[in-house]
Structure formats: C-alpha cells, structure tokens
Write a protein that holds these residues in place. Structure first.
Motif, PDB file in Angstrom:
ATOM      1  N   LEU A 172      13.106  19.903 -20.715  1.00 22.17           N
ATOM      2  CA  LEU A 172      14.168  20.873 -20.446  1.00 22.17           C
ATOM      3  C   LEU A 172      15.487  20.409 -21.066  1.00 22.17           C
ATOM      4  N   LEU A 173      15.746  19.125 -20.988  1.00 23.89           N
ATOM      5  CA  LEU A 173      16.951  18.584 -21.634  1.00 23.89           C
ATOM      6  C   LEU A 173      16.881  18.780 -23.151  1.00 23.89           C
ATOM      7  N   THR A 174      15.676  18.669 -23.710  1.00 21.43           N
ATOM      8  CA  THR A 174      15.492  18.907 -25.144  1.00 21.43           C
ATOM      9  C   THR A 174      15.854  20.339 -25.498  1.00 21.43           C
ATOM     10  N   ARG A 175      15.448  21.300 -24.652  1.00 22.29           N
ATOM     11  CA  ARG A 175      15.803  22.708 -24.885  1.00 22.29           C
ATOM     12  C   ARG A 175      17.317  22.892 -24.842  1.00 22.29           C
ATOM     13  N   ILE A 176      17.950  22.247 -23.873  1.00 19.88           N
ATOM     14  CA  ILE A 176      19.406  22.365 -23.742  1.00 19.88           C
ATOM     15  C   ILE A 176      20.093  21.822 -24.990  1.00 19.88           C
ATOM     16  N   LYS A 177      19.594  20.690 -25.486  1.00 17.57           N
ATOM     17  CA  LYS A 177      20.176  20.078 -26.692  1.00 17.57           C
ATOM     18  C   LYS A 177      19.931  20.940 -27.919  1.00 17.57           C
ATOM     19  N   ARG A 178      18.668  21.343 -28.106  1.00 18.31           N
ATOM     20  CA  ARG A 178      18.286  22.071 -29.323  1.00 18.31           C
ATOM     21  C   ARG A 178      18.963  23.438 -29.395  1.00 18.31           C
ATOM     22  N   GLU A 179      19.065  24.105 -28.253  1.00 22.37           N
ATOM     23  CA  GLU A 179      19.624  25.455 -28.227  1.00 22.37           C
ATOM     24  C   GLU A 179      21.113  25.482 -27.865  1.00 22.37           C
ATOM     25  N   SER A 180      21.703  24.271 -27.699  1.00 26.73           N
ATOM     26  CA  SER A 180      23.129  24.130 -27.372  1.00 26.73           C
ATOM     27  C   SER A 180      23.516  25.001 -26.174  1.00 26.73           C
ATOM     28  N   ARG A 181      22.715  24.920 -25.120  1.00 27.86           N
ATOM     29  CA  ARG A 181      22.971  25.722 -23.929  1.00 27.86           C
ATOM     30  C   ARG A 181      23.861  24.953 -22.937  1.00 27.86           C
ATOM     31  N   PRO A 182      24.741  25.673 -22.233  1.00 27.57           N
ATOM     32  CA  PRO A 182      25.461  25.014 -21.131  1.00 27.57           C
ATOM     33  C   PRO A 182      24.492  24.786 -19.971  1.00 27.57           C
TER      34      PRO A 182
END
Length: 579
Positions: A93-103
């Motif tokens: 999930l942290l990878t998704r946040i990083k890759r997609e630049s999500r808050p």
C-alpha cells in the motif's frame, strides 16, 4: 499401504533434520528481534507524523523503509510467515502511495495503526515462542484482507479530520547520544576550568591598570590567552569524541544480516570486515548501516551464486563479501565488494530502456559506468519476481540518496563473472569545523590556506619564474608548478606584472602528488579558524570551502585545496580544447 505411506515421510524427515542448523536458526531469529524492536517501538510515532503531513513523500519513504526492513528480516524466522504477509501488504500500500503520489488518507492511517498494533503482537509471540491466539490470528487475517480491497476514494486527508492535540511528532533532531561517566566528568572538569578562567579575566580587568602596569597586564593577558586556547582545544576534542564510535559498533548488525539473508536464500556467504576500529560520526554510522543493509541484501540475492553454480564455475562454494572502512583526505571511504557474478550490463540496459530511463538511440553511446548507475533509480530492478529480499527496486535508491545527502559519491567497479565493487566516498560530517590555517592577503581579500596542505612558503624574488602560453610557472623540488593568484586561476591567464610578482609571496599547496603555488600579496599569521558555510546569500565560491570571521571582524575566505586544484585542472583542460 500404511507402511508405503509412512516410509517416504520418515525418510524425508531424516533428510531434512540433517540439513537444519538449529543454532543458525536461533541466531537469525535473534537478529530479527534486535532489528525489529526499535522499529516497532517507534512505528506509531512514524505513522502519526505521517498523519500530520499526509503529502510528505519523504516521510512515506521513511515508513516504507522501516516496513521493508521488517519484511526482509522476518523471512527466515520460523513461524514468521503471518507477520511477513502483513508486512508485505503494508509495504504494497505504501508502494501505491509512492508510485501514484497520493496523499495519505484517514483510512490509511487507521489501517496502518491497526497493523502496527498487530505486528507488535505477532513479533512478541515469535519472541515468546508461543502459538498465535485465535483472536489475534483472526484480526491479522482481517487486516490483511482489508489491504487487499483497500480503495482511496475521494476522502480528504486526515489533517483536517484530527485535532492538533492528537498528533505526535518525532524528529531525528531529538535523538541523543550516550555519555560515559568518564566523559561526563571530563565535561564537568572543563566547565570548572572555564569558570576559573572567567573569574581570572574579570579580576585582571578590575585590579590591573594596563596604563600604570603595562608589563603586569601584558603578562596576565598572555597567561589568559594561553589557558583559554588550551581549554578550547580540549573542549573541542571532547565534543568530537562524544559524537564518534567505532565503525564496528555502528555496523555490528551486518554479520547477522548476512547469515539471515543467506539462510533464507539457501546460500553460503561469509563477510570479512576491515577497519572496524575506525572512529566515525554516530549519525554517519547509522546511515552507513542502512546503506550497507541494502548493498548486502542485493549482493547476496543478485550477485552471489548458489553453491552448485559456484562449484560448476570453479569458485569456492562459500561466497565472499568484503567490507573495508577507512578515512582518507577528509572523507570516510566504504568499499564493499563480492565475488559473485557481477552486474549484468545488457540486462540493466534493456530494463532501463523498458522503463523509459533512456532511449535506444541514446543507450548506444552510454559508458559502462553510466549504465551501471541505472540500478540507483527508484523502482529499478532486474528481477522478474519479487522476494522478501529484493525485487521491488527498493534499496539502491536509498543508498544513492543517503550518499548525496552527505555530498558524497559512489563508484562502481564491475568484473563480470568475478563480482562487483561499490565504493562510497562520504565527506566527514563537520558540525563545528575548526581549521588551523595560514592567513594571507590578496588584493582586497583575506585568504586562509589549511596548514595540512601547505608544503612551503617563500618570497617570489627567490624563485625562478617563467611564463608559457599566458601561464606563470616556477620550480619546486625539481618540479615545474603553476604560480598564479586566484583571479589568474579563474581566468587561466596572467594578469599582474613581473615586478608585482617579485614583491609577492608564494604558498605552495600540495594535494596527493600534485603541487601548485598560490600567489599572494603577503603572509600575515597562523591561527585556528571556525569554518562557516557560505549560506544562500553569498552562495558557493569556486575553490573555497567556507568563510571565517576574525577578531578584527574581517571576513576570511578559506581555501579548499582539492577544489582549487580541480578548478585549475578543469580550466586548463578547457583552455587546451579551445586551443
């Protein structure tokens, strides 16, 4: 039928027990407990800090690295599969946040905090060697399932949804250092001596009239200056010693890390460590350890072959990792190498093209070193399958960012079939940098040359000076060396007359095997200076490391011999190319 069924099972049990090293399994488990304890204790603070700054990608990276470390460490611990699975989903999930630049949303924080609590429970059960209770198992499975169906939605960031009082902030600036009783007593002794010196100074000013008793005043002032210098040197030395520890202590977790990773990958690997007694800054030691964690894991996973492959190639069945830490020319050098198969140049290049890091046309002109440095890009990996050790492209980018933060550099030396070497060169952190220097005057400027680099000082009227292609040279120890002032170095052309040169002085500066002479108007004095950076208003000045303020409030520019030498060589190269 029962005999046929049991016979292969019995045989299999005997074969497995012959290969299990229970002592090694225990040591790997201990390594996990030691490594994860601090991370898990601070995990809630890290999550809440992220809640306070939901768009801070640096803080996401910090949390990501911590979870990545736990996942990698627990892989070889018996019974750690559930904890590993939960860490894997947390990391994903942290990878998704990083890759997609999500808050980071409120739901993320809630899920992270639940995960943190159950991770601690699972780690404690492993430590106590007890079975996971049914309710704990149920909660862990529920959280893992929640990750699988997690959606960000249109939810606003948690900052607006949480009161400020509930936020907790943790900063590396709050971290402390251990003081031994001996060190504390030394600080108390020095503070006592400073108090005595302060009283002496006050008494001298009150009881001695420098006009009536000039000799007495001068003698006491000299005593005061001498004692102040002595105590200042001792205090500076003591402060620096508090911030340092042996490299072996900073990197003490590496041997266990090697055993852990090699056990999980079913490889035999040995680590040799040279330079463990070198004293290094504690903060730097902590960062070097994090770098080496990723270098070691990648080396064992990607570089070191398994025992069968090594035997076929005629290599020793036990892979070798060699780590050397040394200090040279004001920098800490970390040289890490393995005797594996080395970096696969073509595989790295093709993956770089596939990841759009370079075009096929541009790739044709890349040097090997440029190609190898693609491995430092975030998310870059040549592995097709993600493992608990590597495969997500995580780690090498952390190594590069850490080295760059210290304004250091990395050099890769690849030997296909025989291994790869990573050379990290990191300038020694200077929290309060004191430089013994030679003060010189040039034009309207005051310059200071570090005494450690001064090879010789002389008046120019004693030198044999010649001019060739607008450059001035003189003789020194059988060598012909450049003799230029700072302006001439910048422009690579002489600008003052022979008469001015004869009335000037030369400071010969040596760097390794190279020597050049800095032309100055005069030599003033020798002193100790506190070096300050140029700051954003002045900006970096070519050939200098910083400034210092003298007692007369004059600004002194402190020469960086290595930068000055590099500046001269670079300008000379441009001059030759233009010619």
């Amino acid at each position: 039928m029962s005999d046929e069924k049991n016979k292969p099972q019995d045989s299999q049990e005997v074969d497995l027990s012959a290969f299990i090293d229970f002592e090694q399994v225990e040591e790997v488990s201990r390594a996990f407990f030691e490594e994860s304890k601090e991370i898990l204790e601070d995990l809630d603070n890290l999550i809440l800090k992220l809640e306070n700054n939901p768009e801070d990608q640096d803080q996401v990276n910090v949390l990501f690295r911590k979870i990545h470390t736990i996942k990698g460490s627990v892989g070889a611990v018996p019974g750690g599969q559930l904890l590993g699975s939960l860490s894997h989903e947390f990391e994903a999930l942290l990878t998704r946040i990083k890759r997609e630049s999500r808050p980071v949303t409120k739901n993320c924080i809630d899920l992270f905090l639940k995960s943190s609590r159950i991770l601690k429970v699972l780690a404690q059960s492993l430590r106590d060697k007890r079975e996971v209770y049914p309710e704990e198992l149920s909660e862990a499975i529920e959280i893992i399932s929640a990750y699988g169906v997690f959606e960000f939605g249109d939810e606003s960031s948690p900052r607006a949804n949480r009161p400020a009082a509930s936020r907790a902030v943790s900063s590396s600036d709050d971290e402390g250092v251990w003081l031994s009783v001996k060190q504390l007593n030394e600080f108390l002794r020095l503070s006592g001596e400073l108090l005595v010196l302060k009283n002496f100074f006050q008494m001298m000013n009150q009881t001695v009239n420098f006009r009536v008793q000039p000799e007495v005043f001068e003698r006491r002032q000299s005593d005061f200056a001498q004692n102040l210098g002595k105590i200042s040197d001792q205090f500076q030395s003591q402060v620096q010693s508090v911030r340092k520890e042996k490299a072996g202590d900073s990197l003490s977790g590496l041997p266990l890390l090697v055993r852990q990773a090699s056990t999980e990958l079913n490889k035999s690997v040995h680590l040799e460590f040279t330079g463990s007694d070198l004293l290094i800054d504690k903060g730097l030691g902590k960062d070097l350890y994090e770098c080496l964690v990723h270098l070691v894991r990648n080396s064992i996973d990607h570089g070191i072959e398994d025992q069968f492959e090594r035997a076929v190639q005629g290599k020793p069945t036990i892979g070798l990792l060699n780590l050397e830490v040394l200090e040279k020319n004001g920098a800490v050098h970390v040289i890490f190498k393995d005797d594996g198969k080395g970096l696969d140049r073509e595989r790295i290049l093709q993956r770089a093209i596939k990841n759009a890091l370079v075009t096929e046309e541009a790739a044709k002109s890349l040097a090997d070193e440029q190609i190898y440095k693609f491995i430092f890009h975030a998310g870059f990996s040549t592995k097709e399958k993600v493992t608990t050790i590597s495969g997500r492209g995580v780690g090498m980018d952390i190594v590069l960012s850490t080295v760059e933060r210290y304004k250091g550099r990395i050099q890769i030396d690849n030997n296909p079939g025989a291994g790869a070497t990573f050379h990290l060169e990191i300038p020694i952190p200077q929290h309060i940098m004191v430089e013994s220097a030679l003060l010189c005057a040039w034009s309207h400027f005051q310059l200071a040359v570090p005494l450690t680099s001064v090879a010789h000082i002389t008046s120019c009227d004693e030198l044999q000076v010649t001019t060739v292609d607008h450059l001035r040279y003189c003789q020194f120890s059988g060598m012909t060396v450049p003799l230029l002032n700072y302006s001439e170095i910048l422009n690579l052309r002489t600008s003052v007359s022979d008469e001015v040169v004869r009335n000037s002085s030369a400071v010969f500066i040596r760097m390794k095997e190279a020597v050049f002479a800095l032309l100055v108007d005069r030599i003033d004095a020798q002193t100790d200076l506190v070096v300050k950076s140029f700051g954003t208003m002045i900006g970096e000045q070519k050939g200098f490391k910083g400034i210092s303020i003298l007692a007369d409030e004059k600004v002194t520019y402190i020469v960086d011999p290595e930068k000055m030498m590099a500046l001269m060589m670079f300008d000379q190269q441009k001059h030759e190319e233009a010619a």
